[in-house]
Design an enzyme around this catalytic site. Sequence first.
Site, short mmCIF file in Angstrom:
data_model
loop_
_atom_site.label_atom_id
_atom_site.label_comp_id
_atom_site.label_asym_id
_atom_site.label_seq_id
_atom_site.Cartn_x
_atom_site.Cartn_y
_atom_site.Cartn_z
CB CYS A 70 -5.17 -0.21 1.38
SG CYS A 70 -3.85 -0.82 0.58
CB CYS A 73 -4.23 3.40 -0.54
SG CYS A 73 -4.79 2.36 -1.63
CG HIS A 116 -6.81 -0.63 -3.33
ND1 HIS A 116 -5.94 -1.17 -2.22
CD2 HIS A 116 -7.72 -1.61 -3.06
CE1 HIS A 116 -6.27 -2.29 -1.63
NE2 HIS A 116 -7.47 -2.39 -2.05
CG ASN A 156 4.82 -13.59 -2.29
OD1 ASN A 156 5.36 -14.25 -2.97
ND2 ASN A 156 5.16 -13.07 -0.84
CG HIS A 169 2.56 -5.11 -1.79
ND1 HIS A 169 1.43 -5.56 -2.04
CD2 HIS A 169 3.26 -5.56 -1.01
CE1 HIS A 169 1.19 -6.65 -1.15
NE2 HIS A 169 2.40 -6.56 -0.43
#
Length: 347
Positions: A70, A73, A116, A156, A169
């Site tokens: 990711c 992170c 995460h 979103n 996020h």
Amino acid sequence: MKKTATRLADGRELIYYDARDDAVRDAVDQRPLDPIATHSEIRHDRLLGDRVAIASHRQARTYHPPADECPLCPSREGRHSEIPASDYDVVVFENRFPSLAGDSGRCEVVCFTSDHDASFADLDAEQAALVLDAWTDRTAELTQHPAVEQVFCFENRGKEIGVTLGHPHGQIYGYPFVTPRTRLMLRSLGEHRVATGRNLFDDVVADELADGRRVVLDGEHWVAFVPYAAHWPYEVHLYPKRRVPDLPALDEAARTEFPQMYLELLKRFDRIFGEGEPPTPYISAWHQAPYRMTDRGEFALHLELFTIRRTSGKLKFLAGSESGMNVFINDVPPEAAAERLREVASK
């Protein structure tokens, strides 16, 4: 709040927002990145009068990477991400694959937490308040950007919405124009002022409080309700009771109460469809007054939170009427949606 600004290896700006004043943010981006070179073009639709951003470079953006890769992170154990530090509270940085760039505006990513596997609803009040501080600071900064006319902070959440990164996020867009949705609000606002001599936003909030059937949460400084003509199956609008045009204009009392109100709404959204259901996909969108509009004080800051899930296992698709004619058809009566959101109060 402590704010620390730095640069990534390709020149993009990154800003740490820390709850602790003694936080040190001196980690350097170790990635061998070329200087960022993106381009977006704003095209005007002569028939509809709106604008479309053309940004072909976004086809190459990161798409559903595994958790151990990711990019949002922290950088740890030799793996370098978009955030050079080994941990963080809240981080904002320029999007590597922006829809708007240069003279066409600006796009930023807001990482709500380094965890995460969390979601915004999992944050405590202090962390949510720090995110509010970051939204507020970025709004104030971006209004000074020469290409920005309107600042839009949003989240979103969920693959059903189109999210390509699972880390909790959101994003901030600095548009180089006033968006069509805001223009419609401003038109209605002006017409109502001429017809009644009153502010439309004030009347909407007062009417919902007086009616009561669609009110979900009623705090001292904020009120949340399902709008009378809700477009989406479950849609809530959150307003400060004292009208302000944007996030920087919120007073301390409203800023203090916001985390509890918002976190409660998000927790209720995850309970709408019952135990055992996957997390509710949603869009959370702040509406703020355009920076250069006349009489900005007439506009009312508010947040709109809605889901495209209409019932367990079924989504609300924007089909012929919605996509072809922009006429929404809602299967869930707003009064029923509000009643359900009141029923699922967090414990």
